[in-house]
Design a protein around this motif. Structure first.
Motif, short mmCIF file in Angstrom:
data_model
loop_
_atom_site.label_atom_id
_atom_site.label_comp_id
_atom_site.label_asym_id
_atom_site.label_seq_id
_atom_site.Cartn_x
_atom_site.Cartn_y
_atom_site.Cartn_z
N TYR A 1 0.83 -1.20 0.00
CA TYR A 1 0.00 0.00 0.00
C TYR A 1 0.87 1.26 0.00
N LEU B 1 2.14 1.92 -3.48
CA LEU B 1 1.10 2.50 -4.33
C LEU B 1 0.86 3.97 -3.98
N TYR C 1 -1.12 6.86 -6.63
CA TYR C 1 -2.37 6.11 -6.63
C TYR C 1 -3.55 7.02 -6.32
N THR D 1 -3.37 -3.01 -10.19
CA THR D 1 -2.36 -2.12 -9.60
C THR D 1 -0.95 -2.59 -9.92
N TYR E 1 1.41 0.10 -11.62
CA TYR E 1 2.33 0.79 -10.73
C TYR E 1 3.65 0.06 -10.48
#
Length: 209
Positions: free
Chosen positions: A156, A159, A164, A190, A194
């Motif tokens: 997370y 990202l 994001y 994702t 990314y």
């Protein structure tokens, strides 16, 4: 399995698939087999302590890879690492691999040629970073594994740092509201958008405590 047999197994894998750093189940027929980590260096196969599962094997492999780079060896993940599971682990009746392949999802979680590669049936499955990320997500959802939760937390953060559009905490809440099927599709989207290098995911292992 004695070190000599583990070394021979690594040698056979090297002959078939190349590589210098190996992680594989010690007992191919056992779905719950611990994994071995072996490094080929100086014409010899060096066996490291057994890992409980593929996640720990991946951590050991990545740590060794980084140390070799630090010492000036010309190695990289794609060329030198072979992280393997066999049919017994892929089709285990009550462990993660079965969840990764089935469990009421619209398609198998681990896609051949995308999340893992099988050059031949004897060689087993070479799992890449996207496959490992999916596996970790399932561990987080199904088992509430602390390492898996921490791993996903680091994802997370990656990202959030890649525009994001949300903080890591907000991404965590977004993922928590997803079904498992939605979560896997989200990982695929994702990852494609990314993550530009598999080592980005493997580097997460280094940050786990």
């Amino acid at each position: 399995m004695e070190n000599k047999l583990i070394q021979q197994k690594a040698a056979d894998l090297r002959e078939r698939a190349g590589g210098t750093i190996f992680g594989f189940p010690i007992h191919e027929e056992d779905p719950r087999s611990p994994y071995a980590v072996v490094v080929y260096s100086g014409g010899m196969y060096h066996v490291y302590p057994e890992a409980a599962d593929i996640s720990l094997a991946a951590l050991g492999v990545k740590t060794i890879l980084d140390k070799m780079i630090e010492h000036g060896y010309d190695v990289n993940f794609e060329k030198d690492v072979r992280l393997v599971s066999y049919e017994a682990q892929m089709n285990a009746p009550d462990v993660r691999m079965r969840r990764l392949k089935k469990e009421n999802l619209s398609k198998p979680l681990l896609e051949r040629e995308v999340d893992y590669l099988i050059r031949n049936e004897e060689e087993g499955a070479l799992i890449n970073a996207r496959g490992l990320l999916k596996w970790t997500y399932i561990e987080m959802v199904d088992e509430r594994n602390p390492k898996a939760i921490q791993f996903m937390g680091e994802y997370y953060k990656i990202l959030a740092g890649q525009r994001y559009g949300k903080t890591a905490a907000a991404i965590k809440q977004e993922v928590r509201r997803m079904t498992k099927d939605e979560g896997i599709k989200w990982i695929e989207r994702t990852y494609a958008r990314y993550v530009k290098d598999d080592s980005t995911i493997m580097d997460i292992m280094q940050r786990l405590v």
